[in-house]
Design an enzyme around this catalytic site. Structure first.
Site, PDB file in Angstrom:
ATOM      1  N   LYS A  78       0.870  -1.177   0.000  1.00 41.80           N
ATOM      2  CA  LYS A  78       0.000   0.000   0.000  1.00 41.80           C
ATOM      3  C   LYS A  78       0.909   1.229   0.000  1.00 41.80           C
ATOM      4  CE  LYS A  78      -3.809   1.988   2.753  1.00 41.80           C
ATOM      5  NZ  LYS A  78      -4.659   1.809   3.965  1.00 41.80           N
ATOM      6  N   SER A 153      -9.627   1.992   3.065  1.00 36.33           N
ATOM      7  CA  SER A 153      -8.759   2.743   2.197  1.00 36.33           C
ATOM      8  C   SER A 153      -7.772   1.890   1.411  1.00 36.33           C
ATOM      9  CB  SER A 153      -7.982   3.770   3.028  1.00 36.33           C
ATOM     10  OG  SER A 153      -7.150   3.121   3.968  1.00 36.33           O
ATOM     11  N   SER A 177      -9.809  -0.429   7.323  1.00 33.92           N
ATOM     12  CA  SER A 177      -9.283  -0.307   5.963  1.00 33.92           C
ATOM     13  C   SER A 177      -8.583  -1.521   5.370  1.00 33.92           C
ATOM     14  CB  SER A 177      -8.323   0.866   5.881  1.00 33.92           C
ATOM     15  OG  SER A 177      -9.045   2.038   5.653  1.00 33.92           O
TER      16      SER A 177
END
Ligand code: GLN
Length: 486
Positions: A78, A153, A177
């Site tokens: 990420k 997210s 997330s």
């Protein structure tokens, strides 16, 4: 079986048996990423050259009989994790030009074990969001239905694992997330206990809630990665000094006698009926494996979203004050004076949702409102943590839905922050209480995946992983693949 449909565990066996090299595997996945990324928008950066070089090194290490436990295995990070020499944007215009001078501990540990990093995944700006629509780089699309959100997210991570572009991705979870995007894309998402994995080099959103974890296709793969990522780090003052168990060692053991808590408040009107039915089917599978279910109460569950949306913005308003256009990140041009530089750099660099959080955060921390909002939220946070403690007096883990519904359409909730925030009703409690939790695919509703959410005591990852793995031995939901990506 093509390499892209294999789990990390299967790929490790193939590499070991010499069926393919890491270089071949990496090249094949890079090709697949290149073919699909335009559609999915799952990546902010693809590190093809670095990946091929790392893969070649991994092959050499294997030939020499050296190499770590993840030698030659592909992963992606990420874009919230600092990666030395590689752009680390956190999904924000503010950091669009930021090349990190150092690696996050998670990045360092996975690389030391031999993992090969193919790129950095798209995400909501500064991890604030539940749909990936707040990213400066545009929304990510859900491989199961391109009109839908892959969750957020960590939406780039969930979409790339679901579309078989990569077997595993890192993520971060402040309020859900990792687990929410995993549920909405039919992947496995593990958020460890707060303090289990170092936060060093992970761009801070809300420091008392943030935790790094993984998105994979099997609980076994999550166990494999957690064993490498976990552990004390003196560079993170909240990292906990506790030995890291072998997470793979016990996952094969039966869950007979495991006491599973079913939360009364989970199956109320807020939950999509079919979603609830799939979760109940999953709980029945756990019972068929010898687990016993016990009803438990989390009486303050409905306060978790409002509590989170005081605590998280308060911490983010403080954490994001460092982005001022002076030291790094976006700097406005032709500033008249210092104040103008600060105002315009921040005004231009941050998107709407980040600004909304900073404003809420500074408001609840301001002198006149601190007691009414921030202090009160901290007290309620303790009540929520106490509720879990009480529940865990009777059970080993809690099982329920990860999200109230399957994936929603892009654009559907983006203008209604409250609706967006409510998506995290089932996941936020674990963050407020610092507990480990996992989401496992447990079925389809109108051809879209939904997740079973398991939460356990602090440092109960072994129980979570064992239960999730035993469930996956009985079911095939984690093997389901979106039609367009078979
Ligand atoms: N959706 C939540 C938020 O917007 C959680 C985000 C996260 O876990 N990083 O704050």
């Amino acid at each position: 079986m093509s390499v892209y449909s294999q789990t990390l565990t299967e790929l490790a066996t193939g590499l070991e048996a010499g069926e393919f090299t890491s270089l071949e595997l990496t090249a094949a996945l890079l090709e697949r990423i290149a073919a699909h990324n335009e559609t999915l928008n799952a990546f902010i950066t693809i590190t093809a050259d670095e990946a091929l070089a790392a893969a070649a090194r991994a092959d050499e290490a294997r030939a020499a009989g050296t190499g770590g436990t993840l030698n030659g295995l592909p992963i992606v990070h990420k874009d919230i994790f600092c990666t030395r020499g590689v752009k680390t944007s956190c999904g924000s215009k503010m950091l669009d030009n930021f090349i990190s001078p150092y690696d996050a501990t998670v990045v360092e540990k996975l690389a030391a074990a031999g993992a090969v990093v193919l790129g950095k995944t798209n995400m909501d700006e500064f991890a604030m969001g539940s749909s990936n629509e707040t990213s400066f780089y545009g929304p990510v699309r859900n491989p199961w239905n391109l009109e839908c959100s892959p969750g957020g997210s960590s939406g780039g991570s969930s979409a790339s694992v679901a579309a078989r572009l990569i077997p595993a991705a890192t993520g971060t979870d402040t309020g859900g997330s990792i687990r929410q995007p995993a549920a909405l894309t039919g992947t496995v998402g593990l958020k460890p206990t707060y303090g289990r994995v170092s936060r060093y080099g992970m761009i801070a959103f809300a420091s008392s809630l943030d935790q790094a974890g993984v998105i994979t296709r099997s609980a076994e793969d999550a166990a494999r990665l957690l064993g490498v990522m976990a552990g004390f780090d003196e560079r993170d003052s909240t990292s906990i000094e506790q030995a890291v168990p072998d997470y793979l060692a016990g996952i094969g053991e039966s869950i007979r006698g495991l006491r599973v808590g079913i939360v009364r408040q989970h199956f109320d009107a807020g939950l999509d009926e079919q979603c609830g039915a799939r979760v109940k089917d999953a709980i029945a599978v756990l019972e068929s494996l010898g687990a016993t279910t016990v009803e438990v109460d989390l009486p303050n569950l409905d306060l978790s979203v409002p509590t989170y949306y005081v605590v998280a913005p308060a911490e983010c308003s403080s954490n994001l004050s460092r982005f001022d256009g002076v030291r790094f990140g976006h700097r406005a041009e032709n500033a008249e004076d210092l104040e103008d530089l600060y105002c315009r750099s921040r005004g231009e660099g941050f998107g709407d949702e980040v600004k909304r959080r900073i404003m809420t955060g500074t408001y609840v921390l301001s002198a006149g409102y601190y007691d009414a909002y921030y202090l009160k939220a901290q007290q309620v946070r303790q009540l929520i943590a106490d509720d879990f403690k009480q529940a865990f007096a009777d059970v080993d883990l809690i099982a329920g839905p990860t999200t109230p519904s399957p994936a929603f359409k892009l654009g559907d909730k983006v203008d209604d922050p409250i609706q967006m925030y409510l998506n995290d009703i089932y996941t936020i409690g674990a963050n407020l209480a610092g507990l480990p939790a996992i989401s496992v695919p447990c079925g389809l509703v109108d051809d879209m995946p939904v997740g079973l959410h398991l939460v356990s005591r602090h440092f109960g990852e072994e129980t979570l992983l064992r239960c999730a793995h035993q469930y996956q031995l009985q079911t095939d939901w984690h093997k389901a693949c979106p039609e367009a990506f078979k």
